[in-house]
Design a protein around this motif. Structure first.
Motif, PDB file in Angstrom:
ATOM      1  N   TYR A  67     -10.880  -8.583  -3.934  1.00  0.00           N
ATOM      2  CA  TYR A  67      -9.483  -8.369  -4.348  1.00  0.00           C
ATOM      3  C   TYR A  67      -8.780  -7.407  -3.397  1.00  0.00           C
ATOM      4  CZ  TYR A  67      -5.497  -6.795  -7.070  1.00  0.00           C
ATOM      5  OH  TYR A  67      -4.223  -6.469  -7.479  1.00  0.00           O
ATOM      6  N   VAL A  68      -9.471  -6.328  -3.018  1.00  0.00           N
ATOM      7  CA  VAL A  68      -8.869  -5.350  -2.099  1.00  0.00           C
ATOM      8  C   VAL A  68      -8.583  -5.990  -0.746  1.00  0.00           C
ATOM      9  CG1 VAL A  68      -9.251  -3.180  -0.869  1.00  0.00           C
ATOM     10  CG2 VAL A  68      -9.938  -3.390  -3.264  1.00  0.00           C
ATOM     11  N   ILE A  69      -9.547  -6.776  -0.250  1.00  0.00           N
ATOM     12  CA  ILE A  69      -9.341  -7.439   1.045  1.00  0.00           C
ATOM     13  C   ILE A  69      -8.166  -8.403   0.969  1.00  0.00           C
ATOM     14  CG2 ILE A  69     -10.374  -9.025   2.714  1.00  0.00           C
ATOM     15  CD1 ILE A  69     -13.086  -7.779   2.046  1.00  0.00           C
ATOM     16  N   ARG A  70      -8.088  -9.165  -0.129  1.00  0.00           N
ATOM     17  CA  ARG A  70      -6.978 -10.106  -0.294  1.00  0.00           C
ATOM     18  C   ARG A  70      -5.639  -9.380  -0.359  1.00  0.00           C
ATOM     19  NH1 ARG A  70      -8.883 -12.525  -4.334  1.00  0.00           N
ATOM     20  NH2 ARG A  70      -7.604 -11.706  -6.041  1.00  0.00           N
ATOM     21  N   ARG A  71      -5.605  -8.263  -1.063  1.00  0.00           N
ATOM     22  CA  ARG A  71      -4.363  -7.496  -1.147  1.00  0.00           C
ATOM     23  C   ARG A  71      -3.976  -6.904   0.202  1.00  0.00           C
ATOM     24  NH1 ARG A  71      -2.015  -5.434  -5.613  1.00  0.00           N
ATOM     25  NH2 ARG A  71      -0.565  -4.709  -4.020  1.00  0.00           N
ATOM     26  N   LEU A  72      -4.953  -6.445   0.968  1.00  0.00           N
ATOM     27  CA  LEU A  72      -4.663  -5.903   2.301  1.00  0.00           C
ATOM     28  C   LEU A  72      -4.101  -6.980   3.218  1.00  0.00           C
ATOM     29  CD1 LEU A  72      -7.759  -3.570   2.853  1.00  0.00           C
ATOM     30  CD2 LEU A  72      -5.404  -2.872   2.402  1.00  0.00           C
ATOM     31  N   LEU A  73      -4.646  -8.189   3.107  1.00  0.00           N
ATOM     32  CA  LEU A  73      -4.123  -9.292   3.919  1.00  0.00           C
ATOM     33  C   LEU A  73      -2.709  -9.668   3.485  1.00  0.00           C
ATOM     34  CD1 LEU A  73      -7.303 -11.574   4.176  1.00  0.00           C
ATOM     35  CD2 LEU A  73      -6.326 -10.101   5.956  1.00  0.00           C
ATOM     36  N   GLN A  74      -2.437  -9.598   2.183  1.00  0.00           N
ATOM     37  CA  GLN A  74      -1.096  -9.899   1.691  1.00  0.00           C
ATOM     38  C   GLN A  74      -0.083  -8.854   2.137  1.00  0.00           C
ATOM     39  OE1 GLN A  74      -1.623 -10.154  -2.547  1.00  0.00           O
ATOM     40  NE2 GLN A  74      -2.507 -12.222  -2.487  1.00  0.00           N
ATOM     41  N   ALA A  98       0.736   2.688  -2.211  1.00  0.00           N
ATOM     42  CA  ALA A  98       0.889   3.171  -3.589  1.00  0.00           C
ATOM     43  C   ALA A  98       0.759   2.027  -4.585  1.00  0.00           C
ATOM     44  CB  ALA A  98       2.241   3.870  -3.749  1.00  0.00           C
ATOM     45  N   ASN A  99       1.347   0.875  -4.278  1.00  0.00           N
ATOM     46  CA  ASN A  99       1.233  -0.282  -5.175  1.00  0.00           C
ATOM     47  C   ASN A  99      -0.200  -0.765  -5.289  1.00  0.00           C
ATOM     48  OD1 ASN A  99       3.920  -0.559  -5.992  1.00  0.00           O
ATOM     49  ND2 ASN A  99       4.477  -1.655  -4.141  1.00  0.00           N
ATOM     50  N   LEU A 100      -0.929  -0.750  -4.165  1.00  0.00           N
ATOM     51  CA  LEU A 100      -2.335  -1.154  -4.199  1.00  0.00           C
ATOM     52  C   LEU A 100      -3.156  -0.204  -5.069  1.00  0.00           C
ATOM     53  CD1 LEU A 100      -4.722  -2.873  -3.245  1.00  0.00           C
ATOM     54  CD2 LEU A 100      -4.830  -1.451  -1.184  1.00  0.00           C
ATOM     55  N   LEU A 101      -2.936   1.104  -4.911  1.00  0.00           N
ATOM     56  CA  LEU A 101      -3.672   2.079  -5.711  1.00  0.00           C
ATOM     57  C   LEU A 101      -3.355   1.943  -7.196  1.00  0.00           C
ATOM     58  CD1 LEU A 101      -3.385   5.264  -3.430  1.00  0.00           C
ATOM     59  CD2 LEU A 101      -5.346   3.732  -3.715  1.00  0.00           C
ATOM     60  N   VAL A 102      -2.108   1.638  -7.509  1.00  0.00           N
ATOM     61  CA  VAL A 102      -1.729   1.442  -8.905  1.00  0.00           C
ATOM     62  C   VAL A 102      -2.462   0.252  -9.504  1.00  0.00           C
ATOM     63  CG1 VAL A 102       0.171   0.705 -10.401  1.00  0.00           C
ATOM     64  CG2 VAL A 102       0.518   2.561  -8.788  1.00  0.00           C
ATOM     65  N   ASP A 103      -2.536  -0.849  -8.780  1.00  0.00           N
ATOM     66  CA  ASP A 103      -3.243  -2.032  -9.277  1.00  0.00           C
ATOM     67  C   ASP A 103      -4.725  -1.736  -9.505  1.00  0.00           C
ATOM     68  OD1 ASP A 103      -0.936  -3.456  -9.229  1.00  0.00           O
ATOM     69  OD2 ASP A 103      -1.341  -4.528  -7.364  1.00  0.00           O
ATOM     70  N   LEU A 104      -5.337  -0.956  -8.612  1.00  0.00           N
ATOM     71  CA  LEU A 104      -6.746  -0.616  -8.782  1.00  0.00           C
ATOM     72  C   LEU A 104      -6.951   0.342  -9.951  1.00  0.00           C
ATOM     73  CD1 LEU A 104      -7.826  -0.128  -5.050  1.00  0.00           C
ATOM     74  CD2 LEU A 104      -8.098  -2.148  -6.485  1.00  0.00           C
ATOM     75  N   PRO A 157     -10.551  -1.084 -19.471  1.00  0.00           N
ATOM     76  CA  PRO A 157     -11.800  -1.749 -19.076  1.00  0.00           C
ATOM     77  C   PRO A 157     -11.733  -3.266 -19.173  1.00  0.00           C
ATOM     78  CG  PRO A 157     -12.229   0.087 -20.586  1.00  0.00           C
ATOM     79  CD  PRO A 157     -10.749  -0.166 -20.594  1.00  0.00           C
ATOM     80  N   ARG A 158     -10.778  -3.807 -19.916  1.00  0.00           N
ATOM     81  CA  ARG A 158     -10.658  -5.267 -20.049  1.00  0.00           C
ATOM     82  C   ARG A 158     -10.159  -5.914 -18.776  1.00  0.00           C
ATOM     83  NH1 ARG A 158      -6.845  -5.245 -25.196  1.00  0.00           N
ATOM     84  NH2 ARG A 158      -5.890  -3.676 -23.807  1.00  0.00           N
ATOM     85  N   ILE A 159      -9.537  -5.129 -17.895  1.00  0.00           N
ATOM     86  CA  ILE A 159      -8.987  -5.660 -16.645  1.00  0.00           C
ATOM     87  C   ILE A 159     -10.089  -5.656 -15.593  1.00  0.00           C
ATOM     88  CG2 ILE A 159      -7.286  -5.322 -14.831  1.00  0.00           C
ATOM     89  CD1 ILE A 159      -5.470  -4.011 -16.857  1.00  0.00           C
ATOM     90  N   ARG A 160     -10.342  -6.791 -15.038  1.00  0.00           N
ATOM     91  CA  ARG A 160     -11.338  -6.933 -13.985  1.00  0.00           C
ATOM     92  C   ARG A 160     -10.741  -7.736 -12.842  1.00  0.00           C
ATOM     93  NH1 ARG A 160     -13.194  -3.325 -15.960  1.00  0.00           N
ATOM     94  NH2 ARG A 160     -15.248  -2.952 -16.877  1.00  0.00           N
ATOM     95  N   TYR A 161     -11.089  -7.377 -11.609  1.00  0.00           N
ATOM     96  CA  TYR A 161     -10.600  -8.072 -10.428  1.00  0.00           C
ATOM     97  C   TYR A 161     -11.745  -8.859  -9.800  1.00  0.00           C
ATOM     98  CZ  TYR A 161      -6.629  -4.918 -10.861  1.00  0.00           C
ATOM     99  OH  TYR A 161      -5.544  -4.222 -11.330  1.00  0.00           O
ATOM    100  N   ALA A 162     -11.475 -10.144  -9.573  1.00  0.00           N
ATOM    101  CA  ALA A 162     -12.514 -10.984  -8.989  1.00  0.00           C
ATOM    102  C   ALA A 162     -12.502 -10.850  -7.482  1.00  0.00           C
ATOM    103  CB  ALA A 162     -12.270 -12.444  -9.368  1.00  0.00           C
TER     104      ALA A 162
END
Length: 307
Positions: free
Chosen positions: A4-11, A289-295, A302-307
Motif C-alpha cells: 500500500y505504501v509503495i502504491r501510494r508513493l507511486l501515485q 502528510a496525507n500519506l501519514l494520515v492514511d497510515l 484496528p478494523r482498517i487494514r491495508y492490502a
C-alpha cells in the motif's frame, strides 16, 4: 501495508508533477518579472534580453518547466533575482515556519480535542452551547483581525509580549502567533471532535464497554475517543500544509521571517523562482502528510487494514 505504501508513493509522482506544473504556469502568467527587476524605470531592450537569457526566461514555458524539474531532482531550486540561492532562503525560512506550525498544531490538538471531548460528552448543556458560540465567533473573525487585536492588546497596551518576533523566533515568542495561526483550525477541530464523540457515544461498543463495568476514563480514552479521532486526524493532517502555506498573514503581522514572508516577498517582486521553489516544497509536505494520515487510520481503528 508495504504494498500500500509503495502504491501510494507511486501515485504521488503524477500528483506532484501535475501540481508543480499548475503552479509553474500560474506563476509565469502573473506578470513580467524582468519589469520588476528594473524598478520604476522600464528596462532597455538590451538589458531585458540579457536578463531573460541569464534567468532562462527567453525559452518556452514548457522548456523552462522541464529545466526546473530536472534541477529540482538534483536539489537545485534555482536562484532568486537578487542572486541568492533559493535553497539558502529555504534554510532560514522553513525552520522558523516549522516551529510556528508545531506551536499551532500543539494548541490545535490539545485545546481543540479537549474542548471537543468535553462538549461532546455534555451535549446540550450550557458549556456545550457556550463553546459552540465561541467557536462560531472565532471562525467568523478573519485571522488578520485576531492577530492585530492580540498584537495591540498583549504587545502594545499591556506589554505582555513583544509586538514583533525577533530574528531568533524561539518557541516562547511564537506562542501568541501560533495561537493566531491555529485559531480557526482549533475551532473546527473542536466542532469535529464534539460531533464525532456525540455520535459514537451511542454506539454498541461503547454500551458494551459500560455494561462490562469498565472505568469511565477507560471507556472514553480507549474506546470512544480512539474511534472518534479519524475525521479529526484527517483534518489535522491536511491542515499541516495549510498552516505552513497560509502563515503569510500571521508572519506579516508579527514580522516573522518564515515561509509566508518569503512567499509574500516573492509575489510582490514577481520572483518566480522563489515562489515556485517554496510552493514545490509545500506540495511535498501536503502529500507526505496525507500519506501519514492514511497510515494512522489503521492505528486508530484496528478494523482498517491495508492490502
Amino acid at each position: 501495508m508495504g504494498r500500500y505504501v509503495i502504491r501510494r508513493l507511486l501515485q504521488m509522482i503524477p500528483v506532484f508533477i501535475g501540481a508543480t506544473l499548475l503552479i509553474f504556469l500560474m506563476v509565469n502568467v502573473m506578470g513580467d518579472p524582468i519589469a520588476g527587476l528594473c524598478g520604476d524605470r522600464q528596462c532597455d531592450p538590451a538589458t531585458a534580453a540579457q536578463l531573460k537569457r541569464e534567468f532562462g526566461l527567453d525559452k518556452p514555458v514548457w522548456q523552462q518547466y522541464l529545466t526546473y524539474m530536472g534541477n529540482v531532482f538534483t536539489g537545485d531550486f534555482g536562484t532568486a533575482f537578487n542572486g541568492q540561492k533559493v535553497t539558502e532562503l529555504m534554510s532560514t525560512a522553513f525552520p522558523v515556519t516549522i516551529r510556528l506550525t508545531l506551536v499551532a498544531i500543539v494548541i490545535e490538538v490539545v485545546v481543540g480535542i479537549a474542548l471537543g471531548v468535553i462538549t461532546g460528552l455534555k451535549r446540550g448543556r450550557p458549556i456545550d452551547t457556550t463553546v459552540l458560540l465561541l467557536t462560531l465567533i472565532v471562525i467568523s473573525i478573519p485571522t488578520f483581525v485576531t492577530g492585530l487585536l492580540l498584537q495591540l492588546l498583549l504587545g502594545v497596551e499591556w506589554g505582555w509580549i513583544k509586538p514583533s518576533v525577533s530574528t531568533d523566533a524561539n518557541f516562547g515568542e511564537l506562542i501568541v502567533p501560533g495561537l493566531v495561526l491555529a485559531s480557526v483550525s482549533l475551532a473546527y477541530v473542536t466542532r469535529l471532535t464534539r460531533t464525532s464523540i456525540a455520535e459514537n457515544r451511542r454506539s454498541d461498543y461503547v454500551r458494551t464497554a459500560v455494561a462490562k463495568g469498565l472505568p469511565r476514563h477507560r471507556v472514553i480514552i480507549r474506546h470512544l475517543l480512539r474511534n472518534s479521532l479519524i475525521p479529526v486526524v484527517t483534518f489535522i493532517g491536511t491542515d499541516i500544509g495549510a498552516l505552513m502555506g497560509g502563515a503569510i498573514v500571521t508572519e506579516r503581522i508579527f514580522n516573522i521571517h518564515g515561509v509566508g514572508f518569503q512567499l509574500y516577498q516573492g509575489i510582490v517582486r514577481q520572483n518566480t523562482q522563489t515562489v515556485v521553489g517554496f510552493v514545490t516544497v509545500l506540495v511535498l509536505v501536503f502529500l507526505v502528510a496525507n500519506l501519514l494520515v492514511d497510515l494512522l487510520y489503521a492505528v486508530l481503528d484496528p478494523r482498517i487494514r491495508y492490502a
